[in-house]
Scaffold this motif. Structure first.
Motif, PDB file in Angstrom:
ATOM      1  N   ILE A 148      35.836 -17.205  28.636  1.00  0.00           N
ATOM      2  CA  ILE A 148      34.669 -18.045  28.377  1.00  0.00           C
ATOM      3  C   ILE A 148      33.843 -17.371  27.287  1.00  0.00           C
ATOM      4  O   ILE A 148      33.280 -16.307  27.492  1.00  0.00           O
ATOM      5  N   GLU A 149      33.799 -18.006  26.122  1.00  0.00           N
ATOM      6  CA  GLU A 149      33.110 -17.421  24.972  1.00  0.00           C
ATOM      7  C   GLU A 149      31.601 -17.568  25.077  1.00  0.00           C
ATOM      8  O   GLU A 149      30.854 -16.664  24.715  1.00  0.00           O
ATOM      9  N   GLU A 150      31.130 -18.724  25.550  1.00  0.00           N
ATOM     10  CA  GLU A 150      29.700 -18.974  25.689  1.00  0.00           C
ATOM     11  C   GLU A 150      29.462 -19.800  26.943  1.00  0.00           C
ATOM     12  O   GLU A 150      30.326 -20.563  27.369  1.00  0.00           O
ATOM     13  N   CYS A 151      28.257 -19.646  27.505  1.00  0.00           N
ATOM     14  CA  CYS A 151      27.887 -20.405  28.699  1.00  0.00           C
ATOM     15  C   CYS A 151      26.397 -20.697  28.643  1.00  0.00           C
ATOM     16  O   CYS A 151      25.591 -19.792  28.400  1.00  0.00           O
ATOM     17  N   TYR A 152      26.045 -21.959  28.875  1.00  0.00           N
ATOM     18  CA  TYR A 152      24.651 -22.378  28.850  1.00  0.00           C
ATOM     19  C   TYR A 152      24.324 -23.144  30.120  1.00  0.00           C
ATOM     20  O   TYR A 152      25.072 -24.036  30.512  1.00  0.00           O
ATOM     21  N   MET A 153      23.181 -22.816  30.736  1.00  0.00           N
ATOM     22  CA  MET A 153      22.674 -23.623  31.835  1.00  0.00           C
ATOM     23  C   MET A 153      22.021 -24.850  31.199  1.00  0.00           C
ATOM     24  O   MET A 153      21.279 -24.727  30.227  1.00  0.00           O
ATOM     25  N   ILE A 154      22.315 -26.026  31.739  1.00  0.00           N
ATOM     26  CA  ILE A 154      21.899 -27.281  31.126  1.00  0.00           C
ATOM     27  C   ILE A 154      21.003 -28.066  32.083  1.00  0.00           C
ATOM     28  O   ILE A 154      21.274 -28.129  33.287  1.00  0.00           O
ATOM     29  N   ALA A 155      19.961 -28.684  31.545  1.00  0.00           N
ATOM     30  CA  ALA A 155      19.150 -29.628  32.313  1.00  0.00           C
ATOM     31  C   ALA A 155      19.703 -31.013  31.997  1.00  0.00           C
ATOM     32  O   ALA A 155      19.792 -31.390  30.829  1.00  0.00           O
ATOM     33  N   GLY A 156      20.122 -31.729  33.004  1.00  0.00           N
ATOM     34  CA  GLY A 156      20.679 -33.062  32.756  1.00  0.00           C
ATOM     35  C   GLY A 156      21.716 -33.425  33.789  1.00  0.00           C
ATOM     36  O   GLY A 156      21.604 -33.060  34.952  1.00  0.00           O
ATOM     37  N   GLY A 157      22.764 -34.090  33.354  1.00  0.00           N
ATOM     38  CA  GLY A 157      23.768 -34.645  34.245  1.00  0.00           C
ATOM     39  C   GLY A 157      24.772 -33.643  34.789  1.00  0.00           C
ATOM     40  O   GLY A 157      25.606 -34.000  35.612  1.00  0.00           O
ATOM     41  N   PHE A 158      24.748 -32.412  34.317  1.00  0.00           N
ATOM     42  CA  PHE A 158      25.626 -31.362  34.838  1.00  0.00           C
ATOM     43  C   PHE A 158      24.854 -30.055  34.783  1.00  0.00           C
ATOM     44  O   PHE A 158      23.731 -30.009  34.270  1.00  0.00           O
ATOM     45  N   ASP A 159      25.423 -28.994  35.311  1.00  0.00           N
ATOM     46  CA  ASP A 159      24.677 -27.743  35.463  1.00  0.00           C
ATOM     47  C   ASP A 159      24.914 -26.722  34.357  1.00  0.00           C
ATOM     48  O   ASP A 159      23.996 -26.007  33.958  1.00  0.00           O
ATOM     49  N   TYR A 160      26.154 -26.621  33.872  1.00  0.00           N
ATOM     50  CA  TYR A 160      26.495 -25.628  32.852  1.00  0.00           C
ATOM     51  C   TYR A 160      27.405 -26.242  31.802  1.00  0.00           C
ATOM     52  O   TYR A 160      28.188 -27.150  32.103  1.00  0.00           O
TER      53      TYR A 160
END
Length: 166
Positions: A107-119
């Motif tokens: 996994i090169e990058e990972c972002y926590m997301i606000a919206g319809g999914f979590d990451y």
């Protein structure tokens, strides 16, 4: 705000002036530039430029220097983005997920997301078969994963970098 095991919150924001931003922009374009050439490009003499550079490094504004390697040379030019939904979004579950992602070199990058999914994960690998193996063995095995949705990149239009806006 959810915790993120991979970053630390800066409590005293660094105030960057126009010259600091020019220094950062030049370094983002050419990280191996000499201090003399950098000073010339930003309109300073060598000594004040070197002092600013040292301050930017000490403050954490410059996290480090690295080589930008062509992924195709490494046989890793297939890019996939993966939406991840978790079964649990408690602080403990998020910390566990974050720690597991940090240990997954696939996994090169990972972002926590606000919206319809979590990451949102960015996975770089050899090809679609390689990605399917990573999906089955790595991503699906991460803690608290409920579901994933895969998006295959057809072309990188812009990657790495940007400008330190004034």
């Amino acid at each position: 705000m959810h915790p993120d095991a991979s970053t630390t919150k800066q409590t005293d924001p660094l105030h960057l002036d126009r010259i600091d931003r020019r220094i950062l922009n030049e370094l983002m374009r050419e990280g191996r530039i000499s201090v003399t050439d950098l000073a010339e490009r930003v309109g300073l003499s060598r000594t004040p430029c070197q002092a600013r550079l040292a301050r930017l490094q000490a403050s954490g504004a410059i996290r480090g220097f690295r080589a930008v390697v062509d992924p195709a040379v490494l046989g890793r030019d297939h890019v996939t983005f993966v939406e991840v939904r978790l079964t649990d979004t408690s602080v403990a579950a998020l910390e566990e997920f974050n720690a597991a992602v940090a240990e997954a070199p696939e996994i090169e990058e990972c972002y926590m997301i606000a919206g319809g999914f979590d990451y949102l994960l960015k996975v770089r690998c050899a090809d679609i078969r390689d990605y399917r193996e990573i999906l089955g063995k790595v991503i699906s095995g991460l803690p608290h994963v409920a579901s994933t949705s895969t998006h295959v990149s057809m072309q990188a239009v812009k990657e790495i970098g940007g400008d330190a806006r004034p």
